[in-house]
Write an enzyme that holds these catalytic residues in place. Structure first.
Site, PDB file in Angstrom:
ATOM      1  N   TYR A  70      37.199  44.780  29.509  1.00  0.00           N
ATOM      2  CA  TYR A  70      36.203  43.672  29.985  1.00  0.00           C
ATOM      3  C   TYR A  70      34.395  44.235  29.809  1.00  0.00           C
ATOM      4  CZ  TYR A  70      33.476  40.033  32.352  1.00  0.00           C
ATOM      5  OH  TYR A  70      32.213  39.077  32.757  1.00  0.00           O
TER       6      TYR A  70
ATOM      7  N   GLU B  45      32.599  31.813  37.351  1.00  0.00           N
ATOM      8  CA  GLU B  45      31.937  32.564  38.383  1.00  0.00           C
ATOM      9  C   GLU B  45      31.732  31.896  39.649  1.00  0.00           C
ATOM     10  OE1 GLU B  45      30.174  35.178  38.173  1.00  0.00           O
ATOM     11  OE2 GLU B  45      30.227  35.570  36.079  1.00  0.00           O
TER      12      GLU B  45
ATOM     13  N   TRP C 127      36.076  40.197  41.139  1.00  0.00           N
ATOM     14  CA  TRP C 127      36.123  39.606  39.586  1.00  0.00           C
ATOM     15  C   TRP C 127      37.504  39.967  39.103  1.00  0.00           C
ATOM     16  CZ3 TRP C 127      34.061  36.040  37.176  1.00  0.00           C
ATOM     17  CH2 TRP C 127      33.958  35.911  35.679  1.00  0.00           C
TER      18      TRP C 127
END
Length: 209
Positions: A39, A61, A69
């Site tokens: 990522y 988000e 995350w």
């Protein structure tokens, strides 16, 4: 209501720049798993300038708030399946029945407020098209300069621009768009570059040199 998965490293739980197994310099969080490294190497901080892409990042988000995350990344395929690939036009017509359905979907974060926020924000995204659109609004808050953090402690969690963008989004009917969440969005989509100085990814977006 989901709780934080404590055994998954948080994207904000960073340290100074280190060299990963391949010799490339990255922040600590980007070396903790293959998923986060990929990522970081291919997506984080790269410009996103299409409505659907920005709507997806904004939605994710919001789901990340209070969670890691990496957990969100692991669940991203399920999120895309649940929310029609984050097509605002399709999500905007979700009903109360869809909310109840999503609350039984173990593949996503089953948080009513966050699910309802995605639907609300889809409708706000459509309404915003008459005023230039989500892409224009977000990118109009690009600062004149980007941070140049040397260590994780130098990376801000919010900025005057993220606070201003959060206010502008709320004015247009968006929810779950606080200044900290919006700054994380701005980092993720290249509006600011918070790659640590010395990282092999610093300046790679083409937005900042």
């Amino acid at each position: 209501m989901e709780t934080t998965i404590t055994d998954i490293p948080d994207i904000t739980d960073t340290d100074s720049l280190i060299h990963c197994e391949d010799g490339r310099a990255r922040p600590t969080w980007a070396c903790t798993s293959d998923l986060l490294r990929d990522y970081y190497d291919t997506e984080w901080g790269m410009p996103v300038r299409d409505e659907q892409g920005l709507f997806e990042r904004l939605s994710l988000e919001g789901f990340q708030a209070g969670l890691s995350w990496e957990l969100i990344l692991r669940k991203r395929p399920a999120f895309r399946a649940a929310f029609a690939d984050f097509n605002p036009d399709e999500v905007a017509v979700f009903t109360d029945a869809d909310v109840e359905r999503l609350l039984t979907d173990s593949g996503i974060i089953r948080n009513r407020r966050k699910i309802e926020a995605v639907i609300t924000n889809a409708r706000a995204t459509i309404e915003l098209r008459e005023k230039g659109g989500l892409v224009e609004l977000i990118w109009s808050h690009q600062p004149a300069e980007t941070p140049a953090p040397v260590t994780a402690d130098d990376v801000p969690s919010r900025s005057p621009e993220s606070a201003a963008l959060a206010r502008a989004l709320k004015k247009e009917g968006f929810t779950f768009v606080g200044p900290t969440t919006i700054f994380a969005l701005m980092e993720a989509i290249g509006v600011v570059d918070t790659h640590l100085v010395g990282s092999w990814r610093r300046g790679s977006s083409g937005v900042w040199t």
